[in-house]
Design an enzyme around this catalytic site. Structure first.
Site, PDB file in Angstrom:
ATOM      1  N   ASP A 187      -3.726   2.581  11.409  1.00  0.00           N
ATOM      2  CA  ASP A 187      -5.080   2.310  11.868  1.00  0.00           C
ATOM      3  C   ASP A 187      -5.016   2.038  13.384  1.00  0.00           C
ATOM      4  O   ASP A 187      -4.944   2.964  14.178  1.00  0.00           O
ATOM      5  CB  ASP A 187      -5.578   1.103  11.070  1.00  0.00           C
TER       6      ASP A 187
ATOM      7  N   PHE B 161     -13.615   2.514   5.343  1.00  0.00           N
ATOM      8  CA  PHE B 161     -12.653   1.819   4.487  1.00  0.00           C
ATOM      9  C   PHE B 161     -12.238   2.706   3.315  1.00  0.00           C
ATOM     10  O   PHE B 161     -13.082   3.298   2.641  1.00  0.00           O
ATOM     11  CB  PHE B 161     -13.250   0.503   3.977  1.00  0.00           C
TER      12      PHE B 161
ATOM     13  N   GLY C 247       0.779  -1.239   0.000  1.00  0.00           N
ATOM     14  CA  GLY C 247       0.000   0.000   0.000  1.00  0.00           C
ATOM     15  C   GLY C 247       0.806   1.282   0.000  1.00  0.00           C
ATOM     16  O   GLY C 247       0.368   2.295  -0.520  1.00  0.00           O
TER      17      GLY C 247
ATOM     18  N   ASP D  12      -5.873  -0.667  -1.434  1.00  0.00           N
ATOM     19  CA  ASP D  12      -6.530  -1.608  -2.336  1.00  0.00           C
ATOM     20  C   ASP D  12      -7.918  -2.010  -1.879  1.00  0.00           C
ATOM     21  O   ASP D  12      -8.273  -1.924  -0.705  1.00  0.00           O
ATOM     22  CB  ASP D  12      -5.695  -2.880  -2.436  1.00  0.00           C
TER      23      ASP D  12
HETATM   24  P1  XMP Z   1      -2.909  -1.288  11.798  1.00  0.00           P
HETATM   25  O1  XMP Z   1      -4.303  -1.572  12.279  1.00  0.00           O
HETATM   26  O2  XMP Z   1      -1.936  -2.282  12.359  1.00  0.00           O
HETATM   27  O3  XMP Z   1      -2.976  -1.576  10.251  1.00  0.00           O
HETATM   28  O4  XMP Z   1      -2.500   0.125  12.068  1.00  0.00           O
HETATM   29  C1  XMP Z   1      -2.563  -0.701   9.289  1.00  0.00           C
HETATM   30  C2  XMP Z   1      -2.510  -1.434   7.977  1.00  0.00           C
HETATM   31  O5  XMP Z   1      -3.799  -1.944   7.648  1.00  0.00           O
HETATM   32  C3  XMP Z   1      -4.100  -1.691   6.288  1.00  0.00           C
HETATM   33  N1  XMP Z   1      -5.309  -0.832   6.214  1.00  0.00           N
HETATM   34  C4  XMP Z   1      -6.020  -0.546   5.102  1.00  0.00           C
HETATM   35  N2  XMP Z   1      -5.859  -0.925   3.823  1.00  0.00           N
HETATM   36  N3  XMP Z   1      -7.790   0.336   3.217  1.00  0.00           N
HETATM   37  C5  XMP Z   1      -6.770  -0.480   2.887  1.00  0.00           C
HETATM   38  O6  XMP Z   1      -6.629  -0.816   1.722  1.00  0.00           O
HETATM   39  C6  XMP Z   1      -8.018   0.757   4.476  1.00  0.00           C
HETATM   40  O7  XMP Z   1      -8.969   1.503   4.749  1.00  0.00           O
HETATM   41  C7  XMP Z   1      -7.078   0.280   5.470  1.00  0.00           C
HETATM   42  N4  XMP Z   1      -6.978   0.484   6.813  1.00  0.00           N
HETATM   43  C8  XMP Z   1      -5.897  -0.197   7.229  1.00  0.00           C
HETATM   44  C9  XMP Z   1      -2.909  -0.990   5.703  1.00  0.00           C
HETATM   45  O8  XMP Z   1      -2.125  -1.935   5.013  1.00  0.00           O
HETATM   46  C10 XMP Z   1      -2.125  -0.472   6.867  1.00  0.00           C
HETATM   47  O9  XMP Z   1      -0.733  -0.483   6.644  1.00  0.00           O
HETATM   48 MG    MG Z   2       0.377  -0.687   4.839  1.00  0.00          MG
END
Ligand code: XMP
Ligand code: MG
Length: 228
Positions: free
Chosen positions: A130, A179, A72, A186
């Site tokens: 996130d 999302f 990403g 993606d």
């Molecule tokens: P955490 O929860 O560990 O995760 O902070 C962060 C990773 O989760 C993915 N992520 C997303 N990917 N749309 C996406 O395509 C989203 O809305 C989304 N939210 C989290 C992302 O890879 C990030 O590095």
């Molecule tokens: Mg990521």
């Protein structure tokens, strides 16, 4: 930050004069909103340019290693290195959650960095933070390699969902708990090449009809004036 933009609905109906606001209440008729434009290309690029200038100033005289987390983060990284236009190295990591259902943040390194981080100024370039679990684990791994400094530049900060407090030195935008797709992010591994960021309110509707993703940015899409 203002989150403006057009909307797309499940069900195909696109009533005229739909709301440009990113504020919950769907405009009358046409069913619930499936996709909204969160950040258009110009807004993303303007912020990336600002971040680039900031990095160039902060890292003057040193040559940092920018670490991108596949997949990403690569779109943001590609624009950021050009905006920063500074001496730097770039390297890539691929990680995966051991168990996506478990919020431990423990990840498996699928592809490791090739550069040696010891004594280096390291900047992790992330697409979105996130819960912060993944990044916290990653920072622990990278810190063990003895960098001179270790910072994070995240394009998007979904702070509302944070579980672990992880320090972010640079943030592009704070985003709502919805999302997101586009600009590297993606939808089932697709749509990463979109120049804008879309907020997907109804994933199933979009999976069933991916064309819904095009509506918010169409010149004749909802909330847009017709071309003159
Ligand atoms: P955490 O929860 O560990 O995760 O902070 C962060 C990773 O989760 C993915 N992520 C997303 N990917 N749309 C996406 O395509 C989203 O809305 C989304 N939210 C989290 C992302 O890879 C990030 O590095
Ligand atoms: Mg990521």
């Amino acid at each position: 930050m203002t989150l403006d933009g057009g909307v797309a609905r499940a069900g195909g109906e696109r009533p005229a004069g739909a709301s440009m606001e990113f504020d919950g209440e769907p405009p009358e008729g046409g069913g619930p909103v499936a996709v909204r434009l969160l950040l258009d290309e110009a807004s993303v690029q303007a912020r990336v340019a600002e971040l680039g200038v900031e990095l160039r100033g902060d890292y003057e005289g040193v040559e940092p290693i920018l670490v991108s987390v596949l997949r990403g983060g690569v779109v943001f990284l590609a624009d950021l290195v050009r905006a920063a236009a500074m001496p730097c190295l770039v390297d890539f990591m691929a990680i995966s959650r051991f168990d996506a259902s478990e919020d431990t943040g423990v990840v498996r390194i699928e592809k490791d960095l090739e550069l040696d981080l010891s004594g280096a100024h390291v900047l992790v370039v992330e697409d979105i933070v996130d819960t912060g679990l993944t990044l916290t684990y990653l920072l622990r791994v990278l810190a063990a390699r003895g960098p001179a400094s270790l910072r994070v530049c995240a394009l998007l900060d979904r702070r509302a969902r944070r579980i672990v407090d992880v320090p972010l030195s640079y943030v592009g935008f704070e985003v709502p708990d919805v999302f997101l797709v586009g600009y590297g992010l993606d939808l089932d591994e697709r749509e990463r090449g979109r120049r804008e960021l879309l907020a997907v309110e109804d994933l199933e509707a979009v999976r069933g009809d991916p064309a819904l993703l095009d509506l918010p940015t169409r010149p004749d899409g909802p909330g847009r004036l017709p071309p003159v």
